[in-house]
Design an enzyme around this catalytic site. Structure first.
Site, short mmCIF file in Angstrom:
data_model
loop_
_atom_site.label_atom_id
_atom_site.label_comp_id
_atom_site.label_asym_id
_atom_site.label_seq_id
_atom_site.Cartn_x
_atom_site.Cartn_y
_atom_site.Cartn_z
N GLU A 437 0.84 -1.19 0.00
CA GLU A 437 0.00 0.00 0.00
C GLU A 437 0.88 1.25 0.00
O GLU A 437 1.69 1.44 0.89
CB GLU A 437 -0.89 -0.02 1.25
CG GLU A 437 -1.60 1.28 1.55
CD GLU A 437 -2.34 1.25 2.89
OE1 GLU A 437 -2.30 0.21 3.58
OE2 GLU A 437 -2.95 2.27 3.23
N ASP A 511 -1.13 -1.14 5.69
CA ASP A 511 -1.00 -0.57 7.03
C ASP A 511 -1.96 -1.26 7.99
O ASP A 511 -3.00 -1.76 7.60
CB ASP A 511 -1.35 0.93 6.99
CG ASP A 511 -0.28 1.74 6.27
OD1 ASP A 511 0.84 1.20 6.12
OD2 ASP A 511 -0.58 2.87 5.86
N ASP A 513 -4.19 -0.23 9.88
CA ASP A 513 -5.27 0.65 10.31
C ASP A 513 -6.51 0.37 9.46
O ASP A 513 -6.51 -0.53 8.62
CB ASP A 513 -4.84 2.12 10.22
CG ASP A 513 -4.42 2.49 8.79
OD1 ASP A 513 -4.67 1.70 7.86
OD2 ASP A 513 -3.84 3.58 8.61
N ASP A 515 -7.93 2.04 7.02
CA ASP A 515 -7.70 2.19 5.58
C ASP A 515 -6.96 0.98 5.03
O ASP A 515 -7.29 0.46 3.97
CB ASP A 515 -6.86 3.44 5.30
CG ASP A 515 -7.76 4.63 5.01
OD1 ASP A 515 -8.99 4.43 4.99
OD2 ASP A 515 -7.21 5.74 4.83
#
Ligand code: 0RA
Length: 647
Positions: A437, A511, A513, A515
């Site tokens: 990403e 990541d 998180d 997102d």
């Protein structure tokens, strides 16, 4: 199992005579303990949960035979499992040749089930049906209570060995079987049952056996949970579940049960306004992920019936190209469940039905029912034909788009995407690709990697949600184009060839998180919808970047969970410890990224598997589909939903 039996096994020209039964005994439970993976697939999460399925399957068999309508499954605080049913109870009378209780024979002898064949649909191959004795062999202890003839019978086992003969321990009017077992920690490295994984299978079993109620309960402190599964509607309810978050083309699923030449066929069909095909197939309650003859028969009948109806009613007269099978299946959600006496399982993962006679049977049953249904329900038939024609039109458009991309890549010398940092090796077996990403993490990964066998493909931002786009639009998306060319295995029915995959480890690194998990889901959805076999072959992995760096002086350690962080802080003595929370991969330098997430010696990868195809279908359409509310709810409840994919 008794010591004498093991010794006899080594005694090849033994002085004693053994009948076929005792030979079975000889290669019995000791063999299971020696090579558990041979019997339950593996000793990881999947194998562990398989133990529960095995015991439950026996109760479901009793339900299929018509003698049981309630099964209770309980996860106790110590991770022992109880499966209880209200069937007839396992027979306890003396076994004629073994000279012991039938119950003991069932519990301690491999494949002893055949002796008591009570259901003609008992499974003879595949992953299930190895018998409850395998569960017993792999349990630290196991206790069985049988209620029959007004009595309660009991026997206990340690690592498969009976502690004492079967004895009566009380009186009870009701009948049934209750099995409690604790998986053996010397066999299973990690024993922690997932409620969601078990729930997925129990739900599936309840769909496949209408009227059967399965209650699942976790009694583990802090994780108490309970769910009840019962669907009077059977497969119709199943297909509604698959379509839960979709817009339906017509309200009531088309569903029927038929029997022909000893094969039971149940089917439910419903369309949504999406573009993918979701067909879940089962043989004797086992998910046939690789399909097989039942699926082929269904598809053949389906395409033919729709084409016939369209022609007969002059619905295709303005079309200058043919309707293809795949056109009729755009937006199709269906469940096919067949009951076969002697199923043959084939394929890489033994989840493909091989019985050739089943193709013709399913084809005929489905063809006849559908043709009649269309005659009686013209509005539904018309909607399906219209949807098919629309799909055919866009397939034409997609064909042209594909031709364009193909010509372009053919002209391009460097057919591989520019941002791909490829690896040196061309051997797919050892080649890995990290799909990363963001450009900045991509940069670190490129610097940190082992160039010999690790390729890096950075993806910018969110990739297209393939759940909501037709193939022509998907193929026009830059990020997806890069992904397809990097994989090297093509895309779409006739052109996709998993043999050509350039990497056998495809690692999604995002990541830690919200997102990141969304992007991961988008990428997984793409693979699930368009390169499913890569998942089935076990090529898709999820990287596990650390959540924290815990530092004291020169010591740097990494934690992958909150628990691990607390543990490390404790180990380092608390005072003077600094904790850094990584919000993104970009916060790590190339060396840290290599050390924590990419070095095969130190990294953890989660392998994505299709253990539960129906759950995946539901999950992906839920996460990526039209309705926002169920998705939000789901994400809130399951921050770590990938685990549900049995990774
Ligand atoms: C063989 C024969 C009979 C019952 C069963 C097996 C049976 C097995 C299991 C395993 C879990 N629950 C079960 N319930 C029943 C019935 C024999 C008879 O009563 O005639």
């Amino acid at each position: 199992m008794s010591k004498a039996m093991i010794e006899d096994k080594e005694n090849k020209n033994g002085s004693q005579n053994y009948d076929a039964n005792s030979i079975q005994v000889l290669k019995g439970l000791e063999a299971v303990r020696r090579r558990p993976a041979m019997y339950i697939g593996d000793i990881s999460t999947r194998g562990l949960h398989h133990l529960v399925y095995e015991v439950v399957d026996n109760s479901v068999d009793e339900a299929m035979a018509g003698f049981c309508d309630q099964i209770d499954v309980t996860i106790h605080p110590d991770q022992s499992i109880t499966v209880s049913d209200n069937g007839r109870g396992i027979p306890v009378d003396m076994h004629p040749t073994q000279k012991k209780s039938a119950l003991e024979v069932v519990m301690t002898m491999l494949h002893a089930g055949g002796k008591f064949e009570h259901s003609s649909y008992k499974v003879s191959g595949g992953l299930h049906g190895v018998g409850v004795s395998v569960v017993n062999a792999l349990s630290a202890w196991c206790r069985v209570e049988v209620c029959r003839d007004g009595e309660v019978y009991f026997q206990e086992y340690r690592q498969g060995d009976p502690v004492e003969p079967v004895k009566k321990i009380g009186k009870r009017k009701k009948t049934g079987t209750t099995t409690t077992f604790l998986p053996d920690s010397t066999v299973f490295p990690k024993i922690d049952f997932s409620f969601d994984i078990l729930a997925g299978r129990m739900r599936e079993l309840a769909f496949l056996n209408p009227g059967l109620r399965i209650d699942l309960k976790s009694e583990r402190p802090g994780r108490e949970k309970q769910e009840s599964f019962m669907f009077k509607g059977g497969l119709a309810s199943f297909v509604e579940y698959l379509n839960e978050s979709k817009n339906k083309l017509f309200k009531k699923p088309i569903a029927f049960d038929k029997e022909l030449d000893g094969v039971g066929v149940s089917v439910a069909i419903q369309y949504n306004d999406g573009y993918s095909e979701s067909i879940c197939t089962y043989v004797n309650n086992i998910s046939t992920i690789e399909g097989g003859t039942h699926l082929v028969g269904f598809r053949t009948a389906f395409t033919r019936t729709i084409n016939n109806y369209a022609q007969k009613n002059n619905l295709t007269k303005n079309l200058n190209f043919q309707l293809a099978g795949e056109d009729s299946r755009e937006g199709l959600a269906a469940v096919i469940s067949v009951r076969v006496v002697d199923p043959q399982f084939e394929g890489q993962t033994k989840t493909k039905l091989g019985n050739s006679e089943v193709k013709g049977i399913v084809e005929r049953v489905v063809g006849e029912y559908l043709a009649q249904y269309f005659e009686e329900n013209p509005p539904v038939a018309k909607k399906i034909v219209e949807k098919t024609i629309e799909a055919a039109r866009s397939r034409e458009a997609a064909r042209k788009a594909k031709e364009l991309t193909r010509r372009k890549t053919a002209l391009d010398n460097a057919a591989l995407p520019g941002k791909l940092a490829d690896c040196a090796t061309t051997d797919p077996e050892e080649a890995e690709i990290y799909i990363v990403e963001g450009d900045s993490a991509g940069g670190s990964a490129k610097q940190g990697r082992n160039r010999r066998n690790q390729a890096i493909l950075p993806l910018r931002g969110k990739i297209l949600n393939v759940e909501k786009a037709r193939i022509d639009k998907i193929l026009a998306n830059e990020e997806i184009k890069a992904l397809i060319t990097a994989m090297g295995c093509g895309i779409g029915g006739d052109e996709f060839n998993p043999e050509k995959a350039r990497y056998h480890k495809i690692i999604i690194m995002t990541d830690a998180d919200i997102d990141g998990s969304h992007i991961r889901t988008l990428i997984l959805t793409f693979f699930f919808r368009h390169m499913k076999e890569l998942i089935e072959r076990g090529f898709i992995y999820i990287a596990q970047p650390p959540l924290y760096q815990v530092r004291k002086g020169k010591t740097e350690k990494y934690a992958y969970s909150d628990d691990e962080r607390d543990l490390l802080v404790g180990q380092l003595g608390g005072d003077g410890v600094t904790i850094q929370r990584y919000k993104g991969l970009g916060e790590m330098n190339p060396e840290q990224l290599w050390h924590t997430t990419m070095n095969p010696e130190t990294r953890t990868l989660l392998q994505v598997s299709m253990a539960d195809a129906a759950q995946c279908e539901h999950l992906f359409s839920l996460l990526m589909g039209d309705e926002i509310e169920p998705r939000r709810e789901f994400i809130q409840q399951n921050a770590t939903y990938v685990r549900n994919l049995d990774v």
